[in-house]
Design a protein around this motif. Structure first.
Motif, PDB file in Angstrom:
ATOM      1  N   ALA A  79      -5.511   0.920  -9.352  1.00  0.00           N
ATOM      2  CA  ALA A  79      -4.843   2.146  -9.798  1.00  0.00           C
ATOM      3  C   ALA A  79      -4.035   1.817 -11.044  1.00  0.00           C
ATOM      4  N   GLU A  80      -4.243   2.597 -12.083  1.00  0.00           N
ATOM      5  CA  GLU A  80      -3.516   2.429 -13.344  1.00  0.00           C
ATOM      6  C   GLU A  80      -2.520   3.570 -13.499  1.00  0.00           C
ATOM      7  N   TYR A  81      -1.357   3.252 -14.035  1.00  0.00           N
ATOM      8  CA  TYR A  81      -0.260   4.217 -14.114  1.00  0.00           C
ATOM      9  C   TYR A  81       0.191   4.419 -15.563  1.00  0.00           C
ATOM     10  N   GLY A  82       0.300   5.689 -15.964  1.00  0.00           N
ATOM     11  CA  GLY A  82       0.858   6.033 -17.255  1.00  0.00           C
ATOM     12  C   GLY A  82      -0.055   5.702 -18.424  1.00  0.00           C
ATOM     13  N   GLU A  83       0.431   5.981 -19.602  1.00  0.00           N
ATOM     14  CA  GLU A  83      -0.347   5.772 -20.819  1.00  0.00           C
ATOM     15  C   GLU A  83      -0.597   4.289 -21.079  1.00  0.00           C
ATOM     16  N   GLU A  84       0.297   3.425 -20.582  1.00  0.00           N
ATOM     17  CA  GLU A  84       0.131   1.997 -20.789  1.00  0.00           C
ATOM     18  C   GLU A  84      -0.862   1.386 -19.805  1.00  0.00           C
ATOM     19  N   ARG A  85      -1.362   2.200 -18.869  1.00  0.00           N
ATOM     20  CA  ARG A  85      -2.349   1.755 -17.891  1.00  0.00           C
ATOM     21  C   ARG A  85      -1.858   0.551 -17.093  1.00  0.00           C
ATOM     22  N   GLU A  86      -0.636   0.619 -16.650  1.00  0.00           N
ATOM     23  CA  GLU A  86      -0.057  -0.433 -15.827  1.00  0.00           C
ATOM     24  C   GLU A  86      -0.767  -0.466 -14.471  1.00  0.00           C
ATOM     25  N   VAL A  87      -1.189  -1.645 -14.030  1.00  0.00           N
ATOM     26  CA  VAL A  87      -1.846  -1.793 -12.735  1.00  0.00           C
ATOM     27  C   VAL A  87      -0.774  -1.732 -11.642  1.00  0.00           C
ATOM     28  N   VAL A  88      -0.861  -0.694 -10.812  1.00  0.00           N
ATOM     29  CA  VAL A  88       0.180  -0.462  -9.804  1.00  0.00           C
ATOM     30  C   VAL A  88      -0.367  -0.454  -8.377  1.00  0.00           C
ATOM     31  N   GLY A  89      -1.657  -0.629  -8.220  1.00  0.00           N
ATOM     32  CA  GLY A  89      -2.233  -0.631  -6.877  1.00  0.00           C
ATOM     33  C   GLY A  89      -3.622  -1.225  -6.875  1.00  0.00           C
ATOM     34  N   VAL A  90      -4.036  -1.700  -5.699  1.00  0.00           N
ATOM     35  CA  VAL A  90      -5.352  -2.304  -5.574  1.00  0.00           C
ATOM     36  C   VAL A  90      -5.811  -2.168  -4.124  1.00  0.00           C
ATOM     37  N   ILE A  91      -7.113  -2.089  -3.935  1.00  0.00           N
ATOM     38  CA  ILE A  91      -7.709  -2.094  -2.602  1.00  0.00           C
ATOM     39  C   ILE A  91      -9.114  -2.665  -2.717  1.00  0.00           C
ATOM     40  N   ARG A  92      -9.561  -3.297  -1.648  1.00  0.00           N
ATOM     41  CA  ARG A  92     -10.887  -3.909  -1.616  1.00  0.00           C
ATOM     42  C   ARG A  92     -11.677  -3.336  -0.450  1.00  0.00           C
ATOM     43  N   GLY A  93     -12.981  -3.376  -0.567  1.00  0.00           N
ATOM     44  CA  GLY A  93     -13.812  -2.869   0.515  1.00  0.00           C
ATOM     45  C   GLY A  93     -15.220  -3.406   0.437  1.00  0.00           C
ATOM     46  N   CYS A  94     -15.908  -3.362   1.570  1.00  0.00           N
ATOM     47  CA  CYS A  94     -17.298  -3.786   1.624  1.00  0.00           C
ATOM     48  C   CYS A  94     -18.016  -2.974   2.682  1.00  0.00           C
ATOM     49  N   VAL A  95     -19.325  -2.971   2.619  1.00  0.00           N
ATOM     50  CA  VAL A  95     -20.158  -2.263   3.594  1.00  0.00           C
ATOM     51  C   VAL A  95     -21.168  -3.255   4.155  1.00  0.00           C
ATOM     52  N   LEU A 123       4.367   7.644  -4.679  1.00  0.00           N
ATOM     53  CA  LEU A 123       3.706   8.509  -5.656  1.00  0.00           C
ATOM     54  C   LEU A 123       2.300   8.889  -5.200  1.00  0.00           C
ATOM     55  N   GLY A 124       1.936   8.513  -3.978  1.00  0.00           N
ATOM     56  CA  GLY A 124       0.601   8.828  -3.465  1.00  0.00           C
ATOM     57  C   GLY A 124      -0.474   7.887  -3.965  1.00  0.00           C
ATOM     58  N   ILE A 125      -0.074   6.734  -4.515  1.00  0.00           N
ATOM     59  CA  ILE A 125      -1.060   5.803  -5.072  1.00  0.00           C
ATOM     60  C   ILE A 125      -1.917   5.202  -3.961  1.00  0.00           C
ATOM     61  N   GLY A 126      -1.290   4.796  -2.849  1.00  0.00           N
ATOM     62  CA  GLY A 126      -2.060   4.240  -1.740  1.00  0.00           C
ATOM     63  C   GLY A 126      -3.050   5.240  -1.180  1.00  0.00           C
ATOM     64  N   THR A 127      -2.644   6.500  -1.104  1.00  0.00           N
ATOM     65  CA  THR A 127      -3.526   7.552  -0.601  1.00  0.00           C
ATOM     66  C   THR A 127      -4.749   7.703  -1.495  1.00  0.00           C
ATOM     67  N   LYS A 128      -4.525   7.705  -2.808  1.00  0.00           N
ATOM     68  CA  LYS A 128      -5.645   7.827  -3.749  1.00  0.00           C
ATOM     69  C   LYS A 128      -6.616   6.669  -3.615  1.00  0.00           C
ATOM     70  N   LEU A 129      -6.087   5.470  -3.464  1.00  0.00           N
ATOM     71  CA  LEU A 129      -6.945   4.299  -3.356  1.00  0.00           C
ATOM     72  C   LEU A 129      -7.785   4.344  -2.077  1.00  0.00           C
ATOM     73  N   VAL A 130      -7.176   4.665  -0.946  1.00  0.00           N
ATOM     74  CA  VAL A 130      -7.901   4.707   0.324  1.00  0.00           C
ATOM     75  C   VAL A 130      -8.955   5.807   0.299  1.00  0.00           C
ATOM     76  N   GLU A 131      -8.592   7.000  -0.141  1.00  0.00           N
ATOM     77  CA  GLU A 131      -9.540   8.115  -0.163  1.00  0.00           C
ATOM     78  C   GLU A 131     -10.709   7.839  -1.096  1.00  0.00           C
ATOM     79  N   ARG A 132     -10.440   7.242  -2.257  1.00  0.00           N
ATOM     80  CA  ARG A 132     -11.533   6.942  -3.179  1.00  0.00           C
ATOM     81  C   ARG A 132     -12.449   5.875  -2.615  1.00  0.00           C
ATOM     82  N   LEU A 133     -11.874   4.870  -1.951  1.00  0.00           N
ATOM     83  CA  LEU A 133     -12.696   3.815  -1.373  1.00  0.00           C
ATOM     84  C   LEU A 133     -13.533   4.354  -0.216  1.00  0.00           C
ATOM     85  N   GLU A 134     -12.955   5.204   0.623  1.00  0.00           N
ATOM     86  CA  GLU A 134     -13.730   5.794   1.714  1.00  0.00           C
ATOM     87  C   GLU A 134     -14.903   6.603   1.180  1.00  0.00           C
ATOM     88  N   GLU A 135     -14.695   7.314   0.092  1.00  0.00           N
ATOM     89  CA  GLU A 135     -15.784   8.102  -0.499  1.00  0.00           C
ATOM     90  C   GLU A 135     -16.897   7.186  -0.983  1.00  0.00           C
TER      91      GLU A 135
END
Length: 397
Positions: A79-95, A123-135
């Motif tokens: 997850a990147e935040y703001g115009e500077e694209r600061e890395v503020v979150g991460v998640i990993r997954g496999c199938v 800020l809902g960053i964890g929610t975005k990461l989990v939902e995107r990974l599940e998709e």
């Protein structure tokens, strides 16, 4: 045989607005050249433990992808935040495809390594990461998704059960045996033989076919470069060349996590350091006493992970203990290996035969699961386990 790593690129998502209308968060696929240093820096801020108390720190050896790299189908999102694209979150997954019991296989996703920068939470960053990974996992055909966490980690359990609809599913036990300065004895009446990967796969498929989470791609695990091999403890009179499973035996496989990550305990008092160093010195000076010395866990150390543990027949507990002693001695000769670890179902009969230190072990490791495919007719979540054995994939560890 090396694994073929999936290289499919996932369509990059559009910008998503965070809670503040003046700030934006973008979730995208991890790019090593662009994100590696930033991810390592961000994850270092999310170390386990509280200030003033001991904490266990994980070093991924400069490879943020290492915990999923050995799965054929995997992804890492940042997850990147703001115009500077600061890395503020991460998640990993496999199938992967695993047995849900009774030799019936299903595609499941394993989610791990969710981290959000402490200064950018709520800020809902964890929610975005989990939902995107599940998709993404659903697009790859996964019917279920699961996560693993310590049963005492209430924030993590509440996040997935209350926020994302996961259910508490299976409870496992983590057993940890420190590596001492002395060798452990192996009975002279017991032989330890190393099985070829093809024979090990055949035996596992016979004995553990009904276990939950038995991986369909077991041959890839057994032939992976991180796998030290599959070992069987047997009475010396049995000839392994016959290809017939003996009536009395114990077997397991060894995964070398030293090449994946290192652990280190921080925040311990100087007195504790001195005490632990003293036990090691005494153990080295008088090895015949076989004192339970405390390994140097205050420097980065690796672990051997045991999986596929199984025993049968008369004196099978003695055979398993001897086999664990054999692996301990392997680790003792491997500089930098501080512990031998395994994870077993709470009703697995092997559990009582595996040597471990209670103060190092976790009584309950919680696995939570979610049904991703609503049309799936069978509901694994509410089904009872068909076997006391849960096959823990070493790539998950």
């Amino acid at each position: 045989m090396s694994l073929k790593i999936a290289t499919e690129s996932w369509p990059k998502p559009p910008l998503e607005t965070a809670k503040s209308t003046d700030e934006v968060v973008v979730v995208r696929e991890y790019d090593e050249e662009r994100h590696k240093i930033a991810v390592e820096k961000m994850e270092s801020l999310c170390e386990v433990g509280q200030r003033g108390k001991p904490s266990l720190v994980t070093d991924l050896l400069g490879d943020p992808m290492c915990r999923i790299r050995h799965f054929p189908i995997h992804i890492m999102l940042v997850a990147e935040y703001g115009e500077e694209r600061e890395v503020v979150g991460v998640i990993r997954g496999c199938v992967k495809t695993v047995a849900r019991g009774s030799s019936v296989y299903v595609k499941v996703a394993y989610l791990l390594g969710l981290r959000v920068s402490p200064k950018r939470r709520r800020l809902g960053i964890g929610t975005k990461l989990v939902e995107r990974l599940e998709e993404w996992c659903k697009q790859k055909g996964a019917k279920y998704a699961y996560i693993a966490t310590d049963c005492t980690n209430e924030p993590s359990i509440n996040l997935f059960t209350k926020k994302f609809g996961y259910s508490k599913f299976r409870t496992l036990t983590m057993l940890v045996q420190p590596v001492h300065a002395h060798y452990k004895p192996v009975s002279s009446s017991i032989a330890v033989v190393r099985l070829p990967p093809s024979l090990a796969r055949s035996i596992y498929n016979q004995l553990l076919a009904n276990s939950e989470f038995h991986p369909q791609d077991l041959e890839l695990i057994l032939s992976n470069k991180l796998n030290f091999g599959t070992f069987m403890a047997i009475p010396k009179k049995w000839d392994p060349k016959t290809g017939i499973i003996p009536p009395n035996f114990a077997m397991l496989s060894v995964w070398n996590t030293k090449e994946v990550f290192r652990l280190q305990v921080k925040g311990v008092s100087p007195l504790a350091h001195a005490f632990c160093a003293g036990t090691r010195m005494l153990d080295s000076l008088v090895p015949c006493l076989r004192l339970p010395s405390f390994p140097d866990v205050f420097k980065p150390f690796g672990v051997y992970f045991l999986y596929g543990l199984h025993m049968e027949g008369k004196n099978s507990r003695l055979l398993m203990r001897s086999l664990c002693a054999f692996v301990h001695n392997m680790a003792r000769d491997d500089a930098g290996c501080g512990a031998v670890v395994t994870e077993l179902g709470q009703t697995d009969p092997v559990r009582e035969a595996v040597p471990h230190w209670r103060k190092f072990s976790w009584a309950e490791d919680m696995w939570c699961i979610k049904k991703l495919e609503k049309c799936e007719p069978f509901d694994w979540i509410i089904s009872s386990s068909s076997s006391p054995v849960i096959f823990v994939d070493p790539r998950d560890f």
